[in-house]
Design a protein around this motif. Sequence first.
Motif: not given
Length: 592
Positions: A315, A326, A329, A365-366
């Motif tokens: 992400t 975003t 994702e 970010s993720g």
Amino acid sequence: MAEPILQLSNASKHFGDAMAASRVLTDVDLKVDEGEFIAIVGFSGTGKTTLINLLAGLIEPDAGGVLFRGKEVSGPGPERGVVFQSYSLLPWLTVAGNVGLAVDSVHVAQSKTQRRDIADKYIDMVGLSHARDRKPAELSGGMRQRVAVARALAMQPEILLMDEPLSALDALTRANLQDEFAAICEKEKKTIVLVTNDVDEAILLADRIVALTPGPDATLGRAFDVNIDRPRERAHLNSNEAFVRLRADITSHLLELGESRAGLAGNREIVLPNVVPISPKARREAPDETPPEAYRSASEPGTRDGRFLEFSKLTKIYPTPKGPLTVVENVDLKVGKGEFVTLIGHSGCGKSTVLSMCAGLNPISGGSVVLDGKHVEEAGPERAVVFQAPSLMPWMTAYDNVRLGVDQVYPDASDGEKRDVVEYYLSRVGLGDAMERYADELSNGMKQRVGIARAFALSPKLLLLDEPFGMLDSLTRWELQDVLMDVWAKTNVTTICVTHDVDEAILLADRVVMMSNGPRARIGNIMEVDLPRPRSRKTLLAHPDYYAYREELLEFLEAYEGGADPTAEQLAAIAEKRAQRIERQRKTAMVA
């Protein structure tokens, strides 16, 4: 027989002094009938722009002549409208102002209201009524080229000359504008001469296609009649036998012309030395710092089988004045060692963002990226990147640009071994005789060859390609795709390539990963490409399943056109066609 509206008769054009003249065009003959649409296709540097300039009267031939309605052309005139590759718009004028300037200069006998109506008609025709008061700086590249077309049409010329008007645009924007140009041509019924390097563009638009032979002394060669009914819809052409046959004939002919050109390959065979690059230094972590969960799970025994590279819920979120955005994702993807994957999707779907996170150039970010059991947290020499612009040092030679990277990753190799690594890969990409040329002396295609050689010379575990041929013309792209395939086949390095080009995606890949629209882009579909290797463009065009793959990709992109979110029924229809193709392939394999 009716007299041609425009004619070139034994026209030649050379530049420079007589003894050292650059012989661009020689003995060019061309007859353009009224109402005919002719496309001239050829490689970069073969004199296509010189040809358009001769027809426009912007330059004079050294020999022979140019005739318009039987009279010698001695300069430019309003009866011959021109659309160039560069937009040439006045930045301080609006869309209406740029078009109106041309209308005012040509239609001087008309009233102010009549001139405004003419300008508005063509602004509306190219779909820019909503932007008539915007200036060029506020427009995209595609919109600027629409303004240039509207300006040329508003002069109401008898013939329209178009010099690669769409070549500076990305593949998807270019395809959209090709469809719009086809509709405009149907409305206007103009006589048109189009110079292009895109075979699909030529077939979609033209009545006749003429190949320009490679220079020096380029001339017009074989002609192809386009006997396909209008209107021609891009989505339906894939299943049109006449299109498939004509596309294969023109492509094969152009490839033969390309092979006839003098190559750049080196003369001596170089053996790649047995040297091993350094490994990236292990990242030191504080004693109390716990590795990320994604890293720990990826490091567990048995979890990396068939997962040489793994994206897990990847992400990317960017801060904006309006809050977090975003971009991509929860992207999940597993890539096997030695696999070639292409990423395709509309502009803004996050393809390059995914690639940059994988390269360690953009913070994640993720989620995670795990390469060969190690979590990617920063850039490293085991991941080589080739960008759209090759980023060479202009004051250094091709050899020195590649050597710069080799010195970093082979610190223990001897000078001779390093030299052999550099020369081996430069020779592989066709630059054996151009190693000592400075970067700023090389064409864009040659610069990108250096970038490819430099990436392979690092012996990376992972090769990342971000639209590596996006700035090149179609025919040069063909050549470099073959170069890439040849070198990749000898290394089998795991590769991910971002592209806008449907044909490129299929030609290169074992799997094509299709991204949905952003924001919150995700993987929308994955297509296995079960076509034999080694591949070449010529053999793919002859393969019975090639156009089925092509149709699936085009339908997927069409489903997401303009930011759309396709229904389950649309995606199911694409999947059904895929199932039919796979079943057909299975039966064919059983028979074989």
